[in-house]
Design a protein around this motif. Structure first.
Motif, PDB file in Angstrom:
ATOM      1  N   LEU A 121      83.047  34.450  51.714  1.00 26.24           N
ATOM      2  CA  LEU A 121      84.223  35.281  51.460  1.00 26.24           C
ATOM      3  C   LEU A 121      84.329  36.466  52.417  1.00 26.24           C
ATOM      4  O   LEU A 121      85.435  36.942  52.697  1.00 26.24           O
ATOM      5  N   PHE A 122      83.196  36.957  52.913  1.00 32.85           N
ATOM      6  CA  PHE A 122      83.205  38.113  53.814  1.00 32.85           C
ATOM      7  C   PHE A 122      82.288  37.865  55.014  1.00 32.85           C
ATOM      8  O   PHE A 122      81.283  38.555  55.204  1.00 32.85           O
ATOM      9  N   PRO A 123      82.613  36.882  55.844  1.00 34.41           N
ATOM     10  CA  PRO A 123      81.718  36.541  56.953  1.00 34.41           C
ATOM     11  C   PRO A 123      81.542  37.670  57.954  1.00 34.41           C
ATOM     12  O   PRO A 123      80.485  37.792  58.581  1.00 34.41           O
ATOM     13  N   ALA A 124      82.550  38.537  58.109  1.00 42.66           N
ATOM     14  CA  ALA A 124      82.438  39.634  59.076  1.00 42.66           C
ATOM     15  C   ALA A 124      81.367  40.645  58.680  1.00 42.66           C
ATOM     16  O   ALA A 124      80.852  41.379  59.531  1.00 42.66           O
ATOM     17  N   ALA A 125      81.024  40.694  57.382  1.00 39.97           N
ATOM     18  CA  ALA A 125      80.034  41.666  56.918  1.00 39.97           C
ATOM     19  C   ALA A 125      78.598  41.229  57.182  1.00 39.97           C
ATOM     20  O   ALA A 125      77.666  41.986  56.907  1.00 39.97           O
ATOM     21  N   LEU A 126      78.422  40.029  57.722  1.00 39.31           N
ATOM     22  CA  LEU A 126      77.068  39.567  58.021  1.00 39.31           C
ATOM     23  C   LEU A 126      76.467  40.256  59.238  1.00 39.31           C
ATOM     24  O   LEU A 126      75.251  40.243  59.427  1.00 39.31           O
ATOM     25  N   ARG A 127      77.327  40.841  60.081  1.00 35.79           N
ATOM     26  CA  ARG A 127      76.855  41.501  61.297  1.00 35.79           C
ATOM     27  C   ARG A 127      77.558  42.853  61.441  1.00 35.79           C
ATOM     28  O   ARG A 127      78.623  43.064  60.846  1.00 35.79           O
TER      29      ARG A 127
END
Length: 348
Positions: free
Chosen positions: A103-109
Protein backbone atom coordinates in the motif's frame (compact mmCIF):
# COMPACT_ATOMS: atom_id res chain seq x y z
CA UNK A 1 -4.40 10.95 11.62
CA UNK A 2 -5.20 12.89 8.46
CA UNK A 3 -3.98 11.44 5.14
CA UNK A 4 -0.29 12.18 4.69
CA UNK A 5 0.80 14.40 1.84
CA UNK A 6 4.19 12.70 2.07
CA UNK A 7 2.69 9.25 1.49
CA UNK A 8 -0.68 9.72 -0.24
CA UNK A 9 -3.24 6.89 -0.04
CA UNK A 10 -2.87 3.92 -2.34
CA UNK A 11 -5.39 3.30 -5.12
CA UNK A 12 -6.59 0.33 -3.12
CA UNK A 13 -6.43 -3.46 -2.97
CA UNK A 14 -9.39 -5.71 -2.28
CA UNK A 15 -9.40 -7.74 0.90
CA UNK A 16 -9.54 -10.94 -1.12
CA UNK A 17 -6.49 -9.94 -3.15
CA UNK A 18 -4.57 -8.91 -0.04
CA UNK A 19 -5.40 -12.19 1.67
CA UNK A 20 -4.06 -14.12 -1.31
CA UNK A 21 -0.93 -11.98 -1.47
CA UNK A 22 -0.16 -12.54 2.23
CA UNK A 23 -1.22 -16.22 2.23
CA UNK A 24 -3.89 -15.49 4.85
CA UNK A 25 -6.90 -17.66 5.58
CA UNK A 26 -10.04 -15.71 4.79
CA UNK A 27 -13.54 -17.16 4.95
CA UNK A 28 -15.80 -14.08 4.70
CA UNK A 29 -16.47 -13.89 0.93
CA UNK A 30 -19.12 -11.19 1.43
CA UNK A 31 -16.31 -8.84 2.58
CA UNK A 32 -13.79 -9.87 -0.07
CA UNK A 33 -14.68 -7.08 -2.49
CA UNK A 34 -14.03 -4.34 0.08
CA UNK A 35 -11.12 -2.08 -0.96
CA UNK A 36 -8.32 -1.26 1.48
CA UNK A 37 -6.13 1.78 0.87
CA UNK A 38 -4.55 2.59 4.22
CA UNK A 39 -2.90 1.25 7.37
CA UNK A 40 -3.50 2.30 10.97
CA UNK A 41 -3.11 1.14 14.58
CA UNK A 42 -5.83 -1.16 15.84
CA UNK A 43 -7.45 1.49 18.07
CA UNK A 44 -8.12 4.00 15.30
CA UNK A 45 -8.28 2.00 12.08
CA UNK A 46 -11.28 2.80 9.88
CA UNK A 47 -13.11 0.98 7.11
CA UNK A 48 -10.45 1.45 4.42
CA UNK A 49 -7.57 0.49 6.75
CA UNK A 50 -5.85 -2.81 7.46
CA UNK A 51 -4.35 -3.38 10.91
CA UNK A 52 -3.06 -6.25 13.07
CA UNK A 53 -3.13 -7.74 16.58
CA UNK A 54 -0.46 -9.96 18.13
CA UNK A 55 -1.68 -10.59 21.70
CA UNK A 56 -4.78 -10.57 23.88
CA UNK A 57 -3.76 -7.34 25.64
CA UNK A 58 -5.61 -4.99 23.23
CA UNK A 59 -8.71 -7.18 22.94
CA UNK A 60 -11.00 -4.29 23.89
CA UNK A 61 -9.64 -2.29 20.94
CA UNK A 62 -10.20 -5.28 18.66
CA UNK A 63 -13.81 -5.77 19.77
CA UNK A 64 -14.58 -2.10 19.10
CA UNK A 65 -12.55 -1.86 15.91
CA UNK A 66 -13.92 -0.20 12.79
CA UNK A 67 -11.05 -1.48 10.61
CA UNK A 68 -11.65 -2.94 7.19
CA UNK A 69 -9.44 -5.95 7.94
CA UNK A 70 -7.16 -7.20 10.68
CA UNK A 71 -4.33 -9.72 10.55
CA UNK A 72 -4.63 -12.04 13.53
CA UNK A 73 -3.71 -15.49 14.77
CA UNK A 74 -6.19 -18.36 14.73
CA UNK A 75 -6.53 -18.06 18.52
CA UNK A 76 -7.84 -14.49 18.22
CA UNK A 77 -9.96 -14.88 15.09
CA UNK A 78 -13.14 -15.51 17.08
CA UNK A 79 -12.73 -12.11 18.78
CA UNK A 80 -12.83 -10.16 15.50
CA UNK A 81 -16.16 -8.32 15.00
CA UNK A 82 -18.32 -9.62 12.17
CA UNK A 83 -17.99 -6.39 10.15
CA UNK A 84 -14.17 -6.65 10.16
CA UNK A 85 -12.41 -9.09 7.84
CA UNK A 86 -10.26 -11.54 9.81
CA UNK A 87 -7.08 -12.42 7.93
CA UNK A 88 -5.70 -15.42 9.81
CA UNK A 89 -1.93 -15.91 9.63
CA UNK A 90 0.81 -17.44 11.76
CA UNK A 91 2.68 -14.14 12.11
CA UNK A 92 0.29 -11.15 12.04
CA UNK A 93 2.89 -8.40 12.26
CA UNK A 94 4.95 -9.88 9.42
CA UNK A 95 1.84 -10.14 7.24
CA UNK A 96 0.91 -6.56 8.11
CA UNK A 97 4.39 -5.44 7.08
CA UNK A 98 3.92 -7.15 3.72
CA UNK A 99 0.55 -5.48 3.22
CA UNK A 100 1.91 -2.08 4.24
CA UNK A 101 4.71 -2.41 1.69
CA UNK A 102 2.10 -3.00 -1.03
CA UNK A 103 0.00 0.00 0.00
CA UNK A 104 2.91 2.39 0.64
CA UNK A 105 5.87 1.20 -1.44
CA UNK A 106 7.51 4.65 -1.44
CA UNK A 107 7.93 4.44 2.35
CA UNK A 108 10.30 1.49 2.05
CA UNK A 109 13.18 3.83 1.17
CA UNK A 110 14.15 7.42 1.96
CA UNK A 111 12.28 9.87 -0.24
CA UNK A 112 14.04 11.88 -2.91
CA UNK A 113 14.50 15.59 -2.27
CA UNK A 114 14.27 16.72 -5.89
CA UNK A 115 12.49 15.57 -9.04
CA UNK A 116 13.87 14.66 -12.43
CA UNK A 117 15.86 11.79 -13.85
CA UNK A 118 19.57 11.29 -14.32
CA UNK A 119 22.33 13.55 -13.02
CA UNK A 120 21.38 16.96 -11.69
CA UNK A 121 23.30 19.84 -13.33
CA UNK A 122 23.96 21.01 -9.75
CA UNK A 123 25.87 17.79 -8.90
CA UNK A 124 29.56 17.18 -9.54
CA UNK A 125 30.54 13.85 -11.08
CA UNK A 126 34.21 13.29 -11.83
CA UNK A 127 34.77 12.49 -15.52
CA UNK A 128 36.46 9.21 -14.60
CA UNK A 129 33.49 7.95 -12.55
CA UNK A 130 31.41 5.19 -14.17
CA UNK A 131 27.66 5.30 -13.66
CA UNK A 132 25.31 2.76 -15.23
CA UNK A 133 22.12 3.88 -16.92
CA UNK A 134 19.36 4.74 -14.49
CA UNK A 135 21.51 6.22 -11.72
CA UNK A 136 19.98 9.34 -10.16
CA UNK A 137 22.31 11.96 -8.69
CA UNK A 138 20.60 14.84 -6.90
CA UNK A 139 21.74 18.44 -6.53
CA UNK A 140 24.83 19.07 -4.47
CA UNK A 141 26.10 15.49 -4.57
CA UNK A 142 29.77 14.84 -5.35
CA UNK A 143 31.04 11.63 -6.94
CA UNK A 144 34.77 11.16 -6.88
CA UNK A 145 37.32 9.87 -9.34
CA UNK A 146 37.00 6.25 -10.54
CA UNK A 147 33.87 5.62 -8.49
CA UNK A 148 31.42 3.03 -9.88
CA UNK A 149 27.66 3.09 -9.28
CA UNK A 150 25.11 0.53 -10.48
CA UNK A 151 21.79 1.04 -12.25
CA UNK A 152 18.80 2.15 -10.22
CA UNK A 153 20.84 3.66 -7.41
CA UNK A 154 19.95 7.04 -5.93
CA UNK A 155 22.68 9.38 -4.67
CA UNK A 156 20.85 11.96 -2.58
CA UNK A 157 21.32 15.69 -2.31
CA UNK A 158 24.62 16.65 -0.72
CA UNK A 159 25.96 13.10 -0.53
CA UNK A 160 29.67 12.53 -1.15
CA UNK A 161 30.99 9.36 -2.78
CA UNK A 162 34.75 9.00 -2.48
CA UNK A 163 37.26 8.01 -5.11
CA UNK A 164 37.25 4.34 -6.19
CA UNK A 165 34.14 3.57 -4.14
CA UNK A 166 31.92 0.90 -5.69
CA UNK A 167 28.17 0.90 -5.11
CA UNK A 168 25.87 -1.79 -6.49
CA UNK A 169 22.44 -1.59 -8.08
CA UNK A 170 19.17 -0.30 -6.63
CA UNK A 171 20.78 1.32 -3.60
CA UNK A 172 19.67 4.46 -1.77
CA UNK A 173 22.48 6.72 -0.59
CA UNK A 174 20.50 9.38 1.23
CA UNK A 175 20.93 13.09 1.78
CA UNK A 176 24.21 14.09 3.37
CA UNK A 177 25.85 10.65 3.45
CA UNK A 178 29.59 10.24 2.99
CA UNK A 179 30.98 7.00 1.60
CA UNK A 180 34.75 6.45 1.39
CA UNK A 181 37.05 3.41 1.04
CA UNK A 182 34.01 1.17 0.61
CA UNK A 183 32.55 -1.59 -1.53
CA UNK A 184 28.76 -1.69 -1.29
CA UNK A 185 26.48 -4.43 -2.62
CA UNK A 186 23.01 -4.29 -4.16
CA UNK A 187 19.81 -2.93 -2.56
CA UNK A 188 21.66 -1.24 0.29
CA UNK A 189 19.95 1.67 2.07
CA UNK A 190 21.94 4.37 3.85
CA UNK A 191 19.74 6.88 5.64
CA UNK A 192 20.59 10.59 5.94
CA UNK A 193 23.91 11.47 7.50
CA UNK A 194 25.44 7.98 7.50
CA UNK A 195 29.25 7.96 7.51
CA UNK A 196 30.99 5.03 5.89
CA UNK A 197 34.72 4.43 5.65
CA UNK A 198 36.27 7.21 7.72
CA UNK A 199 39.33 6.57 9.91
CA UNK A 200 39.09 4.01 12.63
CA UNK A 201 40.21 5.13 16.08
CA UNK A 202 43.79 3.90 16.31
CA UNK A 203 46.64 5.42 18.34
CA UNK A 204 49.67 4.11 20.19
CA UNK A 205 51.46 5.87 23.08
CA UNK A 206 54.91 7.16 22.10
CA UNK A 207 57.60 9.39 23.58
CA UNK A 208 55.89 12.46 22.11
CA UNK A 209 52.36 11.46 23.04
CA UNK A 210 49.88 9.51 20.91
CA UNK A 211 51.07 8.39 17.48
CA UNK A 212 48.41 7.69 14.87
CA UNK A 213 48.15 4.18 13.41
CA UNK A 214 47.27 4.43 9.73
CA UNK A 215 43.96 2.86 8.69
CA UNK A 216 44.34 1.33 5.23
CA UNK A 217 41.48 -1.21 5.22
CA UNK A 218 38.05 -0.94 3.61
CA UNK A 219 34.38 -1.22 4.51
CA UNK A 220 32.50 -4.02 2.76
CA UNK A 221 28.71 -3.82 2.97
CA UNK A 222 26.89 -6.82 1.53
CA UNK A 223 23.48 -6.91 -0.20
CA UNK A 224 20.26 -5.64 1.42
CA UNK A 225 21.89 -3.99 4.42
CA UNK A 226 20.09 -0.96 5.89
CA UNK A 227 21.89 1.58 8.07
CA UNK A 228 20.02 4.27 10.02
CA UNK A 229 20.59 8.00 10.17
CA UNK A 230 23.88 9.35 11.54
CA UNK A 231 25.42 5.93 12.13
CA UNK A 232 29.14 5.49 11.52
CA UNK A 233 31.06 2.52 10.15
CA UNK A 234 34.84 2.96 10.34
CA UNK A 235 37.11 1.43 7.74
CA UNK A 236 39.51 -1.29 8.77
CA UNK A 237 43.04 -0.65 9.96
CA UNK A 238 44.80 -3.56 8.25
CA UNK A 239 41.80 -5.83 7.64
CA UNK A 240 38.30 -4.90 6.41
CA UNK A 241 35.22 -3.87 8.33
CA UNK A 242 32.36 -6.07 7.07
CA UNK A 243 28.58 -5.81 7.42
CA UNK A 244 26.87 -9.04 6.40
CA UNK A 245 23.96 -9.52 4.04
CA UNK A 246 20.54 -8.40 5.23
CA UNK A 247 21.68 -6.87 8.51
CA UNK A 248 19.73 -3.87 9.83
CA UNK A 249 21.46 -1.15 11.82
CA UNK A 250 19.49 1.57 13.61
CA UNK A 251 20.24 5.30 13.92
CA UNK A 252 23.24 6.53 15.91
CA UNK A 253 25.26 3.32 15.94
CA UNK A 254 29.08 3.29 16.01
CA UNK A 255 30.91 0.35 14.43
CA UNK A 256 34.66 0.41 14.90
CA UNK A 257 37.47 -0.65 12.62
CA UNK A 258 37.88 -4.32 11.64
CA UNK A 259 34.49 -5.26 13.10
CA UNK A 260 32.81 -8.13 11.30
CA UNK A 261 29.04 -8.37 11.56
CA UNK A 262 27.30 -11.46 10.21
CA UNK A 263 24.15 -11.88 8.14
CA UNK A 264 20.66 -10.76 9.18
CA UNK A 265 21.70 -9.11 12.44
CA UNK A 266 19.71 -6.38 14.21
CA UNK A 267 21.65 -3.63 15.98
CA UNK A 268 19.56 -1.01 17.77
CA UNK A 269 20.21 2.70 18.35
CA UNK A 270 23.23 3.97 20.31
CA UNK A 271 25.07 0.66 20.28
CA UNK A 272 28.85 1.01 20.13
CA UNK A 273 30.96 -1.90 18.90
CA UNK A 274 34.68 -1.49 19.46
CA UNK A 275 37.34 -2.55 16.99
CA UNK A 276 38.06 -6.09 15.83
CA UNK A 277 34.93 -7.60 17.36
CA UNK A 278 33.19 -10.42 15.49
CA UNK A 279 29.40 -10.73 15.53
CA UNK A 280 27.85 -13.94 14.19
CA UNK A 281 24.74 -14.39 12.06
CA UNK A 282 21.22 -13.55 13.33
CA UNK A 283 22.50 -11.67 16.39
CA UNK A 284 20.29 -9.05 18.09
CA UNK A 285 21.90 -6.26 20.15
CA UNK A 286 19.61 -3.99 22.18
CA UNK A 287 19.88 -0.21 22.32
CA UNK A 288 22.65 1.65 24.17
CA UNK A 289 24.77 -1.49 24.55
CA UNK A 290 28.54 -1.20 24.58
CA UNK A 291 30.60 -4.05 23.12
CA UNK A 292 34.29 -4.30 23.97
CA UNK A 293 36.91 -4.80 21.27
CA UNK A 294 38.32 -8.17 20.20
CA UNK A 295 35.35 -10.19 21.49
CA UNK A 296 33.21 -12.75 19.68
CA UNK A 297 29.40 -12.87 19.84
CA UNK A 298 28.11 -16.23 18.62
CA UNK A 299 25.37 -16.92 16.07
CA UNK A 300 21.84 -16.20 17.26
CA UNK A 301 22.85 -14.50 20.50
CA UNK A 302 20.60 -11.81 21.99
CA UNK A 303 21.99 -8.95 24.07
CA UNK A 304 19.55 -6.92 26.19
CA UNK A 305 19.45 -3.13 25.95
CA UNK A 306 21.93 -1.06 28.00
CA UNK A 307 24.32 -3.98 28.49
CA UNK A 308 28.09 -3.93 28.68
CA UNK A 309 29.67 -6.82 26.77
CA UNK A 310 33.21 -7.34 28.06
CA UNK A 311 33.93 -10.86 26.82
CA UNK A 312 32.86 -13.56 24.39
CA UNK A 313 29.15 -14.46 24.20
CA UNK A 314 28.20 -18.07 23.31
CA UNK A 315 26.01 -18.83 20.31
CA UNK A 316 22.30 -18.70 21.10
CA UNK A 317 22.84 -17.06 24.49
CA UNK A 318 20.54 -14.42 26.01
CA UNK A 319 22.70 -12.02 28.00
CA UNK A 320 22.25 -8.65 29.62
CA UNK A 321 23.48 -6.36 32.38
CA UNK A 322 26.83 -4.72 33.16
CA UNK A 323 28.98 -6.68 32.78
CA UNK A 324 26.81 -8.77 30.45
CA UNK A 325 26.03 -12.27 31.66
CA UNK A 326 23.21 -14.81 31.24
CA UNK A 327 19.80 -13.18 31.73
CA UNK A 328 18.84 -15.67 34.43
CA UNK A 329 21.59 -14.24 36.60
CA UNK A 330 20.62 -10.65 35.75
CA UNK A 331 17.00 -11.26 36.78
CA UNK A 332 18.06 -13.08 39.96
CA UNK A 333 20.37 -10.20 40.92
CA UNK A 334 17.58 -7.69 40.28
CA UNK A 335 15.17 -9.70 42.44
CA UNK A 336 17.73 -9.93 45.26
CA UNK A 337 18.36 -6.18 45.09
CA UNK A 338 14.64 -5.44 45.25
CA UNK A 339 14.25 -7.77 48.23
CA UNK A 340 17.11 -6.05 50.09
CA UNK A 341 15.64 -2.62 49.34
CA UNK A 342 12.22 -3.77 50.59
CA UNK A 343 13.80 -5.14 53.80
CA UNK A 344 15.59 -1.84 54.46
CA UNK A 345 12.39 0.11 53.95
CA UNK A 346 10.53 -2.17 56.34
CA UNK A 347 13.26 -1.75 58.95
CA UNK A 348 13.09 2.03 58.66
Amino acid sequence: MEPSSFYPPHGGVTIAALAELCSAEFDQPDLGHRVLSGIAPLARAQGADVTFITSRKPLDDLRQSQAGAVFCSRALASEVPAHVAALVVAHPQAAFAMAAAVLFPAALRPLRITTGAGISPAAHVDPSARLEDGVIVEAGAVIGADAEIGAGTLVGAGAVIGRKVRIGRNCSISTGCTVQHALIGNEVILHPGVRIGQDGFGYVPGPRGLDKIVQIGRVIIQDKVEIGANSCVDRGALDDTIIGEGSKIDNLVQIGHNVRIGRHCVIVSQVGIAGSTTVGDMVMIGGATGVNGHVHIGDGAQIAAMSGVAGDVPAGARWGGVPARPMRGVLRDAADANARAFARNQKN
